[in-house]
Design a protein around this motif. Structure first.
Motif, PDB file in Angstrom:
ATOM      1  N   UNK A 228      53.670  94.810  44.563  1.00 20.39           N
ATOM      2  CA  UNK A 228      54.268  92.877  45.309  1.00 20.39           C
ATOM      3  C   UNK A 228      55.000  92.571  43.916  1.00 20.39           C
ATOM      4  N   UNK A 229      56.027  92.796  44.204  1.00 17.95           N
ATOM      5  CA  UNK A 229      57.215  91.807  42.845  1.00 17.95           C
ATOM      6  C   UNK A 229      57.844  90.452  43.685  1.00 17.95           C
ATOM      7  N   UNK A 242      44.300  82.095  48.613  1.00 13.97           N
ATOM      8  CA  UNK A 242      43.958  83.328  49.739  1.00 13.97           C
ATOM      9  C   UNK A 242      45.005  84.478  49.557  1.00 13.97           C
ATOM     10  N   UNK A 243      46.235  83.381  48.915  1.00 19.12           N
ATOM     11  CA  UNK A 243      47.149  84.263  48.921  1.00 19.12           C
ATOM     12  C   UNK A 243      47.391  85.750  48.509  1.00 19.12           C
ATOM     13  N   UNK A 244      46.877  86.000  47.386  1.00 19.22           N
ATOM     14  CA  UNK A 244      46.052  87.295  47.023  1.00 19.22           C
ATOM     15  C   UNK A 244      44.892  87.815  46.924  1.00 19.22           C
ATOM     16  N   UNK A 245      43.664  86.957  47.052  1.00 17.66           N
ATOM     17  CA  UNK A 245      42.634  87.235  47.617  1.00 17.66           C
ATOM     18  C   UNK A 245      42.154  88.331  48.774  1.00 17.66           C
ATOM     19  N   UNK A 246      43.099  88.372  49.919  1.00 23.78           N
ATOM     20  CA  UNK A 246      43.462  88.593  50.999  1.00 23.78           C
ATOM     21  C   UNK A 246      44.153  89.841  51.138  1.00 23.78           C
ATOM     22  N   UNK A 247      44.880  90.446  49.723  1.00 21.85           N
ATOM     23  CA  UNK A 247      45.478  91.275  49.695  1.00 21.85           C
ATOM     24  C   UNK A 247      44.862  92.473  49.110  1.00 21.85           C
ATOM     25  N   UNK A 252      49.075  95.876  41.846  1.00 21.50           N
ATOM     26  CA  UNK A 252      50.134  95.336  41.046  1.00 21.50           C
ATOM     27  C   UNK A 252      51.031  94.187  41.973  1.00 21.50           C
ATOM     28  N   UNK A 253      50.684  93.126  40.465  1.00 27.93           N
ATOM     29  CA  UNK A 253      51.110  92.075  41.394  1.00 27.93           C
ATOM     30  C   UNK A 253      51.940  91.758  40.176  1.00 27.93           C
ATOM     31  N   UNK A 276      44.896  96.735  39.301  1.00 28.14           N
ATOM     32  CA  UNK A 276      44.935  97.594  38.362  1.00 28.14           C
ATOM     33  C   UNK A 276      46.127  96.984  37.382  1.00 28.14           C
ATOM     34  N   UNK A 277      47.346  95.495  37.689  1.00 28.37           N
ATOM     35  CA  UNK A 277      47.999  95.882  36.896  1.00 28.37           C
ATOM     36  C   UNK A 277      48.228  94.292  37.222  1.00 28.37           C
TER      37      UNK A 277
END
Length: 577
Positions: A228-229, A242-247, A252-253, A276-277
């Motif tokens: 996700x960029x 919960x945006x990133x925790x659901x992914x 990579x973010x 990892x990033x």
């Protein structure tokens, strides 16, 4: 008589064929049939390529021969066209091989593209139109809904590459439900309407666009997302809890270079085992907390960039402690993060693969080298500790602690005492900046050993005495040498004339004397020569008139003699006549 009822072609021959003749003829027929049905793309797609796609290509590309598709050649061999594997029954039934990939990056396609030109390519799996000037995909009434309907037949499309265009909307993508890869970076996109329903997405690149407002929470439903960029947009507000925790599959973010605010609790990522990033840099009002709760991450980061944000404001600005368990880190950037305290020794003890560490612009002191042990060495190649509050003598064993350093910047601190030997790191050292400190004493001839690959040596604004470098050093690659504002004395070293790649020489405001060495002003790359505020004497060499590359010269406040016309004509940009 129907074709089915007719007897085999060989039974109608007037003379009975031999076995060898029969086999030869049969192989010839099979080869001809295979060539017609399996080696060429279908007539419909061939026609669409020539009559619909090729006219979109800029004339400078088709006329140059780069994309001059020859009608006499199998279209599966045209540049940018990839067809399905030969021999499939369905290709034979469809009248030829199918186009599965169309790659036309940077070929001058401009403006609104009629979506109907893509409709015939129903087997298309990858479409690459990046680096063009496409503004939109249109249909009869130019609505995204109609465009989506036109593209509805592209059920096999899994990759869409449109980076570097001028596209503004995404609604037209909504029917491409098989998409796994979308790269629309460097466009003018301002919304995500067509992307939120693409639940097969694994790769989403929307960096360098014009997306504004809060991050659309729909992204948290893309459960297969790996990449996700959304960096370099105009995002504001908080990162949803919960945006990133659901992914849970994300690796990579990148949400850096936005205007995000609020508080982001890093522990919410604890269960993102594949991560990892992560890049959250340049969100200068975003508060990132890593110490609010006790947590153990399931991930192993390789790269972390939180620069120009506020880290651990509620925990006295300490370096995130979870990093002590991250053994796979290759790079950390915590520059300008309001960090305080001492750099912990575990950053060297446990992060054995750490290649670069950037802590510029904080309020930190140096790590306690006494806890490292005699045989500890770091694999660090880039270390930037500039603009901190490091107040100490540089460790005598600094070179042995960091034997692989290529870049060392400890400028703008309060370093004192002498400059230690870095000879053990000299085989790799390319950049050394210890300027704007309180270093004193003479520069040791063993500072950098021979350092044959050193390109920048910056020691200005200290209290250094004695002769200036280079000494016995071999510095054929040196481009920048600055020792301004010290108390160096003596002449410019003769070995300086061996530094033929020198671009900037700054020795202003020292106690240097003697004449300008013959040949120094003939360096072809020398752009800045700053000798002001010393005790140089003699006649200004005529070489100064022959160097067309010098753009900045300071010879002020010296004891030069002879005619001033030479210096005047150079300073005023006139030729030396």
């Amino acid at each position: 008589m129907s074709t089915r009822a007719r007897s085999p072609w060989w039974s109608r021959r007037r003379t009975a064929p031999t076995l060898s003749t029969t086999l030869s003829s049969l192989l010839l027929l099979l080869a001809t049939t295979t060539t017609k049905l399996c080696r060429s793309c279908s007539d419909g797609e061939r026609h669409a390529l020539l009559r619909r796609i090729q006219p979109l290509i800029g004339p400078e590309f088709s006329s140059s021969g780069r994309l001059d598709w020859d009608e006499a050649v199998d279209c599966c061999r045209w540049e940018g066209v990839t067809c399905s594997v030969a021999g499939r029954r369905r290709e034979a039934a469809a009248g030829g091989r199918r186009v599965v990939s169309l790659s036309l990056p940077g070929v001058g396609i401009a403006g609104a593209v009629d979506a109907a030109v893509l409709a015939p390519f129903t087997a298309l799996e990858k479409l690459d139109l990046s680096g063009n000037q496409i503004t939109s995909f249109s249909a009869a009434n130019r609505s995204d809904m109609v465009v989506g309907a036109v593209l509805n037949n592209l059920t096999a499309l899994t990759e869409l590459h449109l980076a570097g265009n001028e596209i503004t909307t995404t609604g037209w993508i909504s029917n491409l439900t098989s998409l796994q890869v979308i790269d629309m970076s460097s466009n003018k996109v301002h919304e995500l309407n067509g992307i939120c329903g693409l639940h097969q997405l694994k790769y989403l690149s929307l960096g360098f666009n014009m997306i504004q407002g809060v991050i659309n929470p729909c992204l948290g439903k893309l459960q297969y997302l790996v990449y996700l960029d959304m960096g370099s947009n105009f995002l504001t507000g908080e990162i949803g809890q919960y945006l990133l925790s659901n992914l849970t599959q994300v690796e990579e973010v990148h949400l850096g270079d936005n205007n995000l605010t609020g508080t982001f609790d890093f522990s919410s990522l604890a269960n993102n085992s594949e991560l990892h990033s992560i890049v959250l840099s340049n969100n200068c009002k975003l508060e990132i907390e890593t110490e609010l709760v006790r947590w153990t991450p399931l991930f192993q980061l390789e790269y972390l960039n939180l620069s120009n944000s506020i880290v651990n404001k509620r925990s006295n600005g300490i370096i995130p402690t979870f990093l002590s368990a991250q053994v796979s880190l290759s790079g950390i950037d915590l520059s300008i993060c309001s960090l305080q305290g001492r750099i912990p020794s575990w950053m060297l003890l446990y992060n054995v693969s750490l290649g670069f560490l950037l802590l510029r612009g904080n309020s930190m002191d140096f790590l306690d080298t006494g806890n490292l042990g005699a045989n500890v060495t770091s694999s660090m190649e880039v270390l930037d500790l500039s603009d901190n509050r490091i107040s100490m003598k540089m460790p005598y064993n600094f070179g042995s602690l960091f034997p692989y350093l290529k870049y060392l910047d400890m400028s703008s601190n309060m370093l004192n005492g002498g400059v230690p030997s870095l000879a053990e790191a000299a085989s790799s050292l390319q950049f050394l900046d210890l300027s704007f400190n309180m270093l004193n004493g003479e520069i040791s001839p063993e500072l950098i050993g021979n350092a044959s690959i050193l390109t920048s040596l910056l020691l200005s604004h200290n209290d250094l005495t004695g002769p200036m470098p280079p000494f016995h050093w071999s510095l054929g690659q040196l481009t920048h040498l600055s020792v301004e504002n010290n108390q160096l004395s003596g002449r410019l070293p003769p070995l300086l004339t061996n530094c033929t790649n020198l671009e900037n020489l700054n020795v202003r405001n020292n106690r240097l004397s003697g004449v300008i060495p013959v040949g120094l002003l003939s360096f072809e790359k020398l752009g800045a020569l700053l000798l002001g505020g010393n005790q140089f004497h003699g006649v200004i060499p005529w070489d100064i008139c022959l160097n067309n590359h010098i753009h900045f010269i300071d010879l002020s406040n010296n004891w030069f003699s002879g005619e001033i016309q030479v210096a005047y004509t150079v300073f005023s940009g006139q030729s030396c006549q």
